[in-house]
Design a protein around this motif. Structure first.
Motif, mmCIF file in Angstrom:
data_model
loop_
_atom_site.group_PDB
_atom_site.id
_atom_site.type_symbol
_atom_site.label_atom_id
_atom_site.label_comp_id
_atom_site.label_asym_id
_atom_site.label_seq_id
_atom_site.Cartn_x
_atom_site.Cartn_y
_atom_site.Cartn_z
ATOM 1 N N PHE A 22 0.822 -1.280 -0.059
ATOM 2 C CA PHE A 22 0.045 0.027 -0.127
ATOM 3 C C PHE A 22 0.787 1.184 -0.182
ATOM 4 C CE2 PHE A 22 -3.227 -2.980 1.435
ATOM 5 C CZ PHE A 22 -4.296 -2.486 1.016
ATOM 6 N N THR A 23 0.550 2.239 -0.649
ATOM 7 C CA THR A 23 0.861 3.605 -0.674
ATOM 8 C C THR A 23 0.251 4.230 0.691
ATOM 9 O OG1 THR A 23 1.612 3.747 -3.098
ATOM 10 C CG2 THR A 23 1.329 5.820 -1.715
ATOM 11 N N VAL A 24 0.958 4.561 1.763
ATOM 12 C CA VAL A 24 0.589 5.173 2.879
ATOM 13 C C VAL A 24 0.709 6.645 2.780
ATOM 14 C CG1 VAL A 24 0.593 5.292 5.371
ATOM 15 C CG2 VAL A 24 0.568 3.096 4.179
ATOM 16 N N VAL A 25 -0.226 7.290 3.186
ATOM 17 C CA VAL A 25 -0.184 8.737 3.290
ATOM 18 C C VAL A 25 -0.521 9.220 4.529
ATOM 19 C CG1 VAL A 25 -1.324 11.060 2.360
ATOM 20 C CG2 VAL A 25 -1.077 9.224 0.902
ATOM 21 N N PRO A 26 0.607 9.603 5.323
ATOM 22 C CA PRO A 26 0.431 9.709 6.989
ATOM 23 C C PRO A 26 -0.225 11.157 7.191
ATOM 24 C CG PRO A 26 2.727 9.299 6.283
ATOM 25 C CD PRO A 26 1.934 9.745 5.059
ATOM 26 N N VAL A 27 -1.184 11.281 8.069
ATOM 27 C CA VAL A 27 -1.882 12.525 8.528
ATOM 28 C C VAL A 27 -1.893 12.477 9.786
ATOM 29 C CG1 VAL A 27 -3.547 12.822 6.244
ATOM 30 C CG2 VAL A 27 -4.262 11.497 8.300
ATOM 31 N N ARG A 28 -1.737 13.882 10.396
ATOM 32 C CA ARG A 28 -1.918 13.913 11.936
ATOM 33 C C ARG A 28 -3.305 14.075 12.495
ATOM 34 N NH1 ARG A 28 0.852 19.380 14.535
ATOM 35 N NH2 ARG A 28 -0.999 20.209 13.232
ATOM 36 N N HIS A 29 -3.457 13.179 13.515
ATOM 37 C CA HIS A 29 -4.857 13.106 14.127
ATOM 38 C C HIS A 29 -4.277 12.753 15.648
ATOM 39 C CE1 HIS A 29 -8.649 12.750 15.458
ATOM 40 N NE2 HIS A 29 -9.089 11.750 14.878
ATOM 41 N N ARG A 30 -4.318 13.792 16.562
ATOM 42 C CA ARG A 30 -3.744 13.680 17.882
ATOM 43 C C ARG A 30 -4.714 13.151 18.778
ATOM 44 N NH1 ARG A 30 -1.087 19.417 17.828
ATOM 45 N NH2 ARG A 30 -2.492 19.842 16.107
ATOM 46 N N HIS A 31 -6.000 13.825 18.782
ATOM 47 C CA HIS A 31 -6.826 13.675 19.963
ATOM 48 C C HIS A 31 -8.155 12.866 19.515
ATOM 49 C CE1 HIS A 31 -4.469 16.396 22.094
ATOM 50 N NE2 HIS A 31 -4.736 17.579 21.209
ATOM 51 N N ARG A 32 -7.692 11.698 18.908
ATOM 52 C CA ARG A 32 -8.960 10.603 18.472
ATOM 53 C C ARG A 32 -9.503 10.214 19.459
ATOM 54 N NH1 ARG A 32 -3.290 9.816 18.438
ATOM 55 N NH2 ARG A 32 -2.773 7.598 18.022
ATOM 56 N N ARG A 33 -8.850 9.784 20.791
ATOM 57 C CA ARG A 33 -9.581 9.242 21.823
ATOM 58 C C ARG A 33 -10.354 10.009 22.444
ATOM 59 N NH1 ARG A 33 -5.624 5.488 25.309
ATOM 60 N NH2 ARG A 33 -7.583 4.263 25.840
ATOM 61 N N LEU A 34 -10.088 11.419 22.588
ATOM 62 C CA LEU A 34 -10.971 12.218 23.455
ATOM 63 C C LEU A 34 -12.347 12.580 22.438
ATOM 64 C CD1 LEU A 34 -8.681 15.096 24.572
ATOM 65 C CD2 LEU A 34 -9.437 13.377 25.914
ATOM 66 N N PHE A 35 -12.132 12.372 21.167
ATOM 67 C CA PHE A 35 -13.409 12.882 20.103
ATOM 68 C C PHE A 35 -14.097 11.456 19.516
ATOM 69 C CE2 PHE A 35 -10.915 16.512 20.800
ATOM 70 C CZ PHE A 35 -11.656 17.548 21.234
ATOM 71 N N GLY A 36 -13.385 10.538 19.978
ATOM 72 C CA GLY A 36 -14.226 9.202 19.635
ATOM 73 C C GLY A 36 -14.284 8.839 18.191
ATOM 74 N N GLY A 37 -13.197 9.130 17.370
ATOM 75 C CA GLY A 37 -13.314 9.076 15.886
ATOM 76 C C GLY A 37 -11.995 8.982 15.252
ATOM 77 N N GLY A 38 -11.744 8.150 14.341
ATOM 78 C CA GLY A 38 -10.583 8.310 13.702
ATOM 79 C C GLY A 38 -10.614 8.831 12.274
ATOM 80 N N LEU A 39 -9.945 8.518 11.372
ATOM 81 C CA LEU A 39 -10.121 9.101 9.949
ATOM 82 C C LEU A 39 -11.263 8.736 9.345
ATOM 83 C CD1 LEU A 39 -6.271 8.562 8.895
ATOM 84 C CD2 LEU A 39 -7.153 10.626 10.143
ATOM 85 N N HIS A 40 -11.678 7.445 9.224
ATOM 86 C CA HIS A 40 -12.897 6.787 8.754
ATOM 87 C C HIS A 40 -14.167 7.465 9.345
ATOM 88 C CE1 HIS A 40 -15.702 3.462 7.492
ATOM 89 N NE2 HIS A 40 -14.777 3.541 6.410
ATOM 90 N N CYS A 41 -14.020 7.746 10.563
ATOM 91 C CA CYS A 41 -15.080 8.150 11.379
ATOM 92 C C CYS A 41 -15.477 9.861 10.979
ATOM 93 C CB CYS A 41 -15.029 8.334 12.616
ATOM 94 S SG CYS A 41 -14.846 6.764 13.627
ATOM 95 N N PHE A 42 -14.353 10.436 10.646
ATOM 96 C CA PHE A 42 -14.358 11.926 10.408
ATOM 97 C C PHE A 42 -14.945 12.074 8.763
ATOM 98 C CE2 PHE A 42 -11.286 13.826 13.341
ATOM 99 C CZ PHE A 42 -12.028 13.495 14.678
#
Length: 388
Positions: free
Chosen positions: A351-371
């Motif tokens: 896979f070609t991975v594109v990194p993105v920053r997401h620091r506070h996913r545990r506080l807001f209950g969602g990851g990249l797919h959720c957002f």
């Protein structure tokens, strides 16, 4: 383009990315505690359900709402907004058209005949909607504070409707206390756990028994086939509705309590024949046809991948939240940059991975797919990936 999305991996052309504007607190009451029952024990603090004297959370007219506010520190919200805008910029740079919800005013409290709640912004836009082909379905919400969340998506949905999309709203639940099936939390609360049991639903003259409540993030879309996680009577009623509504167009299958509700941090389809699955134990519980697919089991998350929070910060997800990746194509995937082991694992699978920053996913209950809510992917018809 017209609304068109049948799976989670075809080349992405248009997507909705959520908004964190004016996210200030979590409102803890019955529906919130039920929804995050499996997740809140990951926090280090004790969560009593009942307020102590002087802790009432009054509504706009001064009456008790039955809720308890858990404030979110302003700097976390500001950093979340930075990260969301970074996700938008990354998707745009990859040639994806990004749509956004309407922003939330600083404070909105709504009241229905059966409850009142403070509205939260449309951040986890995957949850309360699902796109199946040329139709967007607003699903029946499970958390009272999110009851009107899709109103903030109306401008986006209305534009797709003008371009020919079908636009459907599931029946809206009354959401009295009696509406909620407590069997899952009853079965999954062991003596001595930090979470108090929920045994005291308040009666209401509007009680109609259990109601349909289900989220789009409980669904795994595989072309003609849609797998739905069902853990409660509320989910089962929602799945009944989906089966009848989609009959003749899609095949709906039930997953039996694969997780408490959402499954996109448990199992995700990365391309035809390949799943990202949390653990081999989860894989054993998948239907036979899905067990025939190849699977990637990610490395266990490390503590140093997450910020260190104060004891009064409410954590809403397990450490597996970063399995919640977003595919831009069958060979390109967005992954949280805080997860180098996961990135290397996916790269080993070409896979070609594109990194993105997401620091506070545990506080807001969602990851990249959720957002994100993918609204246009390539492909003109639902493929049959489970034929035979």
């Amino acid at each position: 383009m017209s609304l068109n999305s049948y799976d989670s991996w075809s080349p992405l052309r248009e997507v909705v990315v959520g908004s964190a504007e004016n996210y200030s607190s979590h409102e803890r009451e019955l529906s919130f505690d039920l929804f995050f029952h499996d997740e809140m024990p990951y926090s280090r603090m004790y969560y009593p359900r009942h307020r102590a004297p002087g802790e009432d959370a009054p509504g706009a007219d001064g009456t008790d709402t039955g809720a308890r506010q858990s404030p979110i520190k302003k700097r976390y919200v500001e950093e979340l907004q930075e990260d969301v805008e970074g996700i938008v910029d990354t998707l745009t740079s990859l040639g994806v058209t990004v749509h956004r919800p309407a922003p939330l005013a600083e404070h909105i409290e709504v009241r229905t005949p059966t409850f009142r709640a403070a509205v939260i912004p449309a951040l986890n836009v995957r949850d309360n909607s699902i796109v199946l082909g040329d139709e967007v379905i607003e699903t029946a919400p499970q958390v009272r504070a999110r009851y009107f969340e899709t109103q903030l998506l109306k401008p986006v949905f209305a534009d797709y409707f003008r371009r020919g999309a079908r636009w459907t709203v599931m029946p809206r639940p009354l959401m009295t206390d009696a509406s909620f099936d407590l069997s899952y939390v009853t079965a999954h609360t062991a003596p001595g756990e930090l979470m108090e049991p929920i045994t005291d639903p308040r009666p209401s003259p509007y009680d109609v028994g259990h109601e349909m409540m289900i989220d789009g993030a409980q669904c795994l879309r595989l072309g003609r086939d849609v797998f739905v996680n069902v853990s409660t009577a509320n989910h089962a009623l929602g799945c009944d509705w989906l089966e009848r509504h989609l009959e003749g167009r899609f095949r709906v299958h039930r997953l039996d309590s694969l997780s408490d509700s959402h499954i996109d941090s448990t199992v995700l389809a990365l391309r035809p024949g390949l799943l990202l699955v949390r653990t081999p134990q989860i894989a054993e519980r998948l239907p036979k046809r899905l067990r025939s697919w190849d699977m990637i089991f990610p490395p266990e998350p490390e503590d140093n991948q997450f910020p260190v929070y104060d004891d009064d910060d409410l954590l809403l997800t397990s450490r597996y939240i970063d399995l919640n990746v977003l595919s831009v194509s069958p060979d390109t995937v967005l992954v949280n940059s805080a997860c180098p082991e996961l990135i290397r694992t996916l790269e080993k699978h070409r896979f070609t991975v594109v990194p993105v920053r997401h620091r506070h996913r545990r506080l807001f209950g969602g990851g990249l797919h959720c957002f994100t809510l993918d609204t246009v992917r390539e492909g003109s018809a639902p493929e049959d990936y489970l034929e035979g």
